[in-house]
Design an enzyme around this catalytic site. Sequence first.
Site: not given
Length: 314
Positions: A92, A119, A183, A185, A218, A220
């Site tokens: 993690t 990513n 997210y 931020a 996107i 996914t």
Amino acid sequence: MGRLQKILIPFLGLVLAFWFYSARENFKPEMLKGKRVIVTGASTGIGEQMAYHLARMGSHILITARTEAKLQKVVERCLELGAASARYVSGTMEDMAFAEHVVKEAETLLGGLDMLILNHVGTSYFGYFNGDVGHVRKLLEINFLSYVAMTTSALPMLKESEGSIVVVSSMAGKVGFPFTVPYSATKFALDGFFSSLRQEFSIQSVNVSITLCILGFIDTGKISAVRSSCEEPSVTSAASPALRLPLPPTLRCHLCFSSRPAVARVHAKHPLLSPPPKSGPKTNFSPRATQNQPPPVRCTFHWSKWKCRPPASH
Ligand SMILES: NC(=O)C1=CN([C@@H]2O[C@H](COP(=O)(O)OP(=O)(O)OC[C@H]3O[C@@H](n4cnc5c(N)ncnc54)[C@H](OP(=O)(O)O)[C@@H]3O)[C@@H](O)[C@H]2O)C=CC1
Ligand SMILES: CC(C)CCC[C@@H](C)[C@H]1CC[C@H]2[C@@H]3C(=O)C=C4C[C@@H](O)CC[C@]4(C)[C@H]3CC[C@]12C
């Protein structure tokens, strides 16, 4: 003059923005052949697909994420697709020691590094900011600090190979957008760090490129279940484009109703809404969503699934 200012200046701005952001078409797949690449968050989604592209181009790939079983499958597929080599390290990114360990593994297993693709992204919610400072801190650790830790550890190798850092960010890291406060931020933080670092590299003539990828939405596959929760297909397509986003059922129902009040059949897939009858004629509204009102529940979207609870009773 007024009209000139109103039309010409924004137009010039658009042209400049297009020119600035359009990539030059000098990319050749051979450029990645034999290159040593780390891809984080490669067990699913965009990271997984990037690993497959690199595999087709013949790179040496080291992928990472938490779920070992998924990583194993991605590695197998990469080898089938033609990767020069493919390995994984699971763990993690909440743990900075693990972030640094991944880079060390590249040194040990690949003998260096040409490209670091950052990513991975921790789970957050899609809804109004709930005041949970602990969540913001944790998300900053996963989405931002681990990127910094990996970059710092990888720099000596990247300087040697004159390699590249690729940071996957989002439009939500460029423009303030509702429902993604923590997210967003973390993505703004990435921009601040990597854009400044790029300037320093330029001043110091460090030949390591930094690319910040600003992605829009996107699909996914994770949110298709949510998208299909407006039962009537014509409602979904006739409604505002925002409907294609993973909106909380309450909001989504508002949009469904406001776009086609008379025909909307709403069945939001969440535990507190009754499902429509399995057989027989369909009713116009599910029992809990009568009178054009959204159901009395509070929901947040945790990337892949809804979390809903009834309002507190007063
Ligand atoms: N999809 C979209 O619409 C957009 C995506 N982006 C960006 O693209 C990137 C990829 O997004 P997407 O493919 O949709 O995301 P996914 O949620 O599909 O994948 C996230 C990846 O990160 C890994 N991950 C999650 N938590 C941790 C953790 N604590 N430690 C290590 N790894 C972790 C996951 O694997 P595991 O659970 O096994 O750990 C998974 O491999 C992200 O940076 C995202 O911000 C930007 C704009 C739009
Ligand atoms: C100028 C603005 C109007 C542009 C708005 C763009 C909005 C619609 C875009 C910009 C960033 C996008 C989100 C994102 O980056 C990452 C994820 C994680 C993924 O697992 C699920 C989808 C989600 C929440 C995207 C949802 C759509 C967002 C908010």
